[in-house]
Design a protein around this motif. Structure first.
Motif, PDB file in Angstrom:
ATOM      1  N   GLU A  34       0.831  -1.161   0.003  1.00 48.58           N
ATOM      2  CA  GLU A  34       0.027   0.034   0.103  1.00 48.58           C
ATOM      3  C   GLU A  34       0.928   1.318   0.046  1.00 48.58           C
ATOM      4  OE1 GLU A  34      -4.088  -1.489   2.101  1.00 48.58           O
ATOM      5  OE2 GLU A  34      -2.281  -0.818   3.526  1.00 48.58           O
ATOM      6  N   ILE A  35       2.056   1.205   0.586  1.00 46.59           N
ATOM      7  CA  ILE A  35       2.829   2.184   0.624  1.00 46.59           C
ATOM      8  C   ILE A  35       3.452   2.645  -0.736  1.00 46.59           C
ATOM      9  CG2 ILE A  35       5.197   3.243   1.372  1.00 46.59           C
ATOM     10  CD1 ILE A  35       3.244   2.924   3.661  1.00 46.59           C
ATOM     11  N   LEU A  36       3.155   1.715  -1.699  1.00 47.34           N
ATOM     12  CA  LEU A  36       3.767   1.797  -2.953  1.00 47.34           C
ATOM     13  C   LEU A  36       2.596   2.327  -4.102  1.00 47.34           C
ATOM     14  CD1 LEU A  36       6.314  -1.188  -3.247  1.00 47.34           C
ATOM     15  CD2 LEU A  36       6.778   1.113  -2.658  1.00 47.34           C
ATOM     16  N   LEU A  37       1.499   2.447  -3.363  1.00 49.04           N
ATOM     17  CA  LEU A  37       0.521   2.567  -4.576  1.00 49.04           C
ATOM     18  C   LEU A  37       0.517   3.992  -5.234  1.00 49.04           C
ATOM     19  CD1 LEU A  37      -2.484   1.813  -2.311  1.00 49.04           C
ATOM     20  CD2 LEU A  37      -1.982   0.482  -4.286  1.00 49.04           C
ATOM     21  N   TYR A  79      14.993  -8.482   7.983  1.00 49.11           N
ATOM     22  CA  TYR A  79      13.704  -7.955   7.863  1.00 49.11           C
ATOM     23  C   TYR A  79      13.372  -6.346   8.080  1.00 49.11           C
ATOM     24  CZ  TYR A  79      11.752 -12.636   7.493  1.00 49.11           C
ATOM     25  OH  TYR A  79      11.312 -13.836   7.007  1.00 49.11           O
ATOM     26  N   ALA A  80      12.651  -5.864   7.614  1.00 44.42           N
ATOM     27  CA  ALA A  80      12.240  -4.320   8.126  1.00 44.42           C
ATOM     28  C   ALA A  80      11.432  -4.502   9.499  1.00 44.42           C
ATOM     29  CB  ALA A  80      11.232  -3.900   7.029  1.00 44.42           C
ATOM     30  N   ILE A  81      11.373  -3.430  10.255  1.00 41.47           N
ATOM     31  CA  ILE A  81      10.862  -3.730  11.442  1.00 41.47           C
ATOM     32  C   ILE A  81       9.262  -3.646  11.579  1.00 41.47           C
ATOM     33  CG2 ILE A  81      12.761  -2.245  12.546  1.00 41.47           C
ATOM     34  CD1 ILE A  81      11.479   0.021  12.470  1.00 41.47           C
ATOM     35  N   THR A  82       8.714  -3.146  10.340  1.00 37.39           N
ATOM     36  CA  THR A  82       7.255  -3.278  10.313  1.00 37.39           C
ATOM     37  C   THR A  82       6.801  -3.595   8.964  1.00 37.39           C
ATOM     38  OG1 THR A  82       6.658  -1.273   9.946  1.00 37.39           O
ATOM     39  CG2 THR A  82       6.660  -1.910  12.214  1.00 37.39           C
ATOM     40  N   PRO A  83       5.851  -3.975   8.476  1.00 42.90           N
ATOM     41  CA  PRO A  83       5.470  -4.326   7.039  1.00 42.90           C
ATOM     42  C   PRO A  83       5.581  -2.922   6.270  1.00 42.90           C
ATOM     43  CG  PRO A  83       3.824  -5.698   8.251  1.00 42.90           C
ATOM     44  CD  PRO A  83       4.737  -4.711   9.297  1.00 42.90           C
ATOM     45  N   LYS A  84       4.989  -1.830   6.928  1.00 47.17           N
ATOM     46  CA  LYS A  84       4.919  -0.588   6.521  1.00 47.17           C
ATOM     47  C   LYS A  84       6.386   0.152   6.081  1.00 47.17           C
ATOM     48  CE  LYS A  84       0.414   1.231   7.327  1.00 47.17           C
ATOM     49  NZ  LYS A  84      -0.547   2.379   8.133  1.00 47.17           N
ATOM     50  N   ALA A  85       7.266  -0.408   7.235  1.00 52.58           N
ATOM     51  CA  ALA A  85       8.640   0.170   6.978  1.00 52.58           C
ATOM     52  C   ALA A  85       9.317  -0.579   5.877  1.00 52.58           C
ATOM     53  CB  ALA A  85       9.382  -0.224   8.305  1.00 52.58           C
ATOM     54  N   GLY A 112       7.740  -1.338   3.096  1.00 53.35           N
ATOM     55  CA  GLY A 112       7.274  -0.534   1.963  1.00 53.35           C
ATOM     56  C   GLY A 112       8.064   0.841   1.693  1.00 53.35           C
ATOM     57  N   ARG A 113       8.445   1.351   2.853  1.00 49.83           N
ATOM     58  CA  ARG A 113       9.111   2.538   2.687  1.00 49.83           C
ATOM     59  C   ARG A 113      10.608   2.428   2.164  1.00 49.83           C
ATOM     60  NH1 ARG A 113       5.501   6.575   2.679  1.00 49.83           N
ATOM     61  NH2 ARG A 113       4.124   6.668   4.696  1.00 49.83           N
ATOM     62  N   VAL A 114      11.068   1.387   2.512  1.00 47.09           N
ATOM     63  CA  VAL A 114      12.469   1.233   2.038  1.00 47.09           C
ATOM     64  C   VAL A 114      12.218   0.891   0.321  1.00 47.09           C
ATOM     65  CG1 VAL A 114      14.487  -0.459   2.016  1.00 47.09           C
ATOM     66  CG2 VAL A 114      13.438   0.067   3.978  1.00 47.09           C
ATOM     67  N   ILE A 115      11.444   0.183  -0.106  1.00 54.13           N
ATOM     68  CA  ILE A 115      11.140  -0.162  -1.357  1.00 54.13           C
ATOM     69  C   ILE A 115      10.809   1.277  -2.168  1.00 54.13           C
ATOM     70  CG2 ILE A 115       9.965  -1.276  -3.412  1.00 54.13           C
ATOM     71  CD1 ILE A 115      11.700  -3.010  -1.445  1.00 54.13           C
ATOM     72  N   SER A 129       5.879   3.306  15.870  1.00 47.01           N
ATOM     73  CA  SER A 129       5.484   2.397  14.743  1.00 47.01           C
ATOM     74  C   SER A 129       5.992   3.257  13.375  1.00 47.01           C
ATOM     75  CB  SER A 129       4.241   1.817  14.859  1.00 47.01           C
ATOM     76  OG  SER A 129       3.695   0.958  13.760  1.00 47.01           O
ATOM     77  N   PRO A 130       7.009   3.057  13.041  1.00 48.04           N
ATOM     78  CA  PRO A 130       7.592   3.719  11.895  1.00 48.04           C
ATOM     79  C   PRO A 130       6.504   3.480  10.703  1.00 48.04           C
ATOM     80  CG  PRO A 130       9.522   2.894  13.043  1.00 48.04           C
ATOM     81  CD  PRO A 130       8.159   2.204  13.650  1.00 48.04           C
TER      82      PRO A 130
END
Length: 387
Positions: free
Chosen positions: A50-53, A152-158, A160-163, A385-386
């Motif tokens: 969803e971060i990449l939408l 691993y990223a620290i959270t799923p949304k994190a 997405g932020r790296v990508i 929660s980054p």
């Protein structure tokens, strides 16, 4: 415009044993499903995508069929190409490995995968042993019960932020992350035996990528005794209180001071300083707190070196459990976090992390939390929660 080629793999059964107290999914998927467990890996992977939408026109997602990535990506409207068809109805280790091989052969820019340490090992078996290709970077979306690895990223949304940083051509340093795993059979017996299996190249963005979990028990026994004494006094001061004891060696020390049996890697319930339920599932725990005629308090510690208080090895503490505890009189004070100052210092000023799978709840929990670090000694420490 250059298209970003995102390799995407979901292990659909990753973490499925967590909520039903199986402490893993390796070889336990059917048993977990029979106990009523619900797969969560796709939901967690969706949070990352969803971060990449906003960048859909710039990305093609190369993935495996159905629950291994296709459904998640198509549901969000991404341009998807399926390169692998799963061999098994309930995916197995070789499905993850064969999917990774297909992605490598297609020349993806990075492999984004959702799973736990077992999935990381499967991916590593492919990307680190394929001499035909320069090692492709990988990044894990945390979705398993066991997440000791530093890939691993620290959270799923994190994740997405790296990508997102890569898609927008920000400078992202590549480094190596250790792939760790433990013996789940010993894990279910309360024995943690971790081993480094290999390493993989990962995008290094320290705000978003977790460290390898620190192992071992706290060395300062006197400090732990002081922490335990503080909690035990609170248990004795009030009637109509039950205490949910989370997993970890710090909480295990508390239980030993109470002379109670402890589920090192599970969740127990204590009332009037007696053990009333051991190694409970999420469903059993919810029934226990909703039926209890009084206040339920939660006693937890953080994962050494990483800082997670929810979402790592304690999936029994689901969003509905945490919300119920917060809604009682006392609110956030019903969550008792215990840790030595040495354990906090090892975080090097990084915040505690809540990764419950419920973004709204994680944000509600964000802020400064009171942590018991000695006898009637507390410190305030940030929880985040980054996103």
């Amino acid at each position: 415009m250059t298209t970003f080629k995102l390799g995407f793999i979901i292990n659909p059964i990753a973490g499925i044993g967590g909520s039903v107290a199986l402490k893993g999914s390796d070889g336990m998927a059917m048993h977990a499903l029979a106990l009523g467990a619900k797969p969560q890996a796709n939901a967690r992977a969706k949070l990352a995508l969803e971060i990449l939408l906003p960048y859909q026109d710039e990305i093609v997602i190369y993935t495996a069929n159905e629950q291994m990535g296709e459904h998640c990506a198509r549901e969000l409207g991404f341009n998807v190409e399926v390169l692998y068809q799963a061999k098994h109805k309930h995916t197995q280790s070789d499905d993850s490995q064969l999917a990774a091989q297909a992605l490598l052969a297609h020349g993806v820019d990075i492999i984004l995968f959702a799973g736990g340490d077992g999935t990381a090992r499967d991916i590593a078996n492919v990307v680190t042993n394929d001499d035909d290709y320069q090692q492709v970077p990988v990044l894990g979306i945390p979705a398993g019960c066991k997440i000791h690895s530093g890939v691993y990223a620290i959270t799923p949304k994190a994740a997405g932020r790296v990508i997102e940083l890569m898609v927008t051509k920000e400078l992202v340093t590549l480094t190596t992350g250790d792939v760790m795993d433990i013996d789940e059979n010993l894990f279910r017996q309360g024995i943690v035996k971790a081993k480094r299996y290999s390493e993989m190249k990962i995008p290094c963005e320290l705000r978003y990528v977790q460290a390898v979990k620190s192992g071992g028990k706290e060395s300062d026994e006197f400090v732990l005794q002081d922490i335990a004494a503080t909690v035990i006094e609170e248990m004795a001061d009030y009637e109509n209180r039950q205490f949910i004891i989370g997993s970890g060696s710090t909480t295990a020390f508390l239980m030993s001071e109470l002379s109670l049996d402890n589920t090192l890697l599970g969740v127990d319930i204590v009332s009037e300083q007696s053990l009333t339920a051991a190694d409970v599932t999420e469903t059993e725990l919810y029934q226990a707190i909703t039926n209890f005629q009084g206040i339920s308090k939660l006693v937890i510690t953080l994962i050494g070196g990483q800082g997670h208080i929810f979402g790592r090895g304690n999936q029994q503490l689901s969003p509905r459990i945490i919300r119920f505890i917060l809604a009682q009189p006392g609110g956030r004070d019903n969550i008792i976090i215990i840790a030595t100052k040495t354990k906090l210092a090892a975080l090097a000023n990084r915040p505690l992390i809540s990764d419950t799978g419920d973004s709204e709840l994680d944000q509600q929990l964000s802020g400064f939390m009171q942590i018991t670090t000695g006898y009637k000694d507390q410190v305030l420490y940030p929880l985040a929660s980054p996103q």
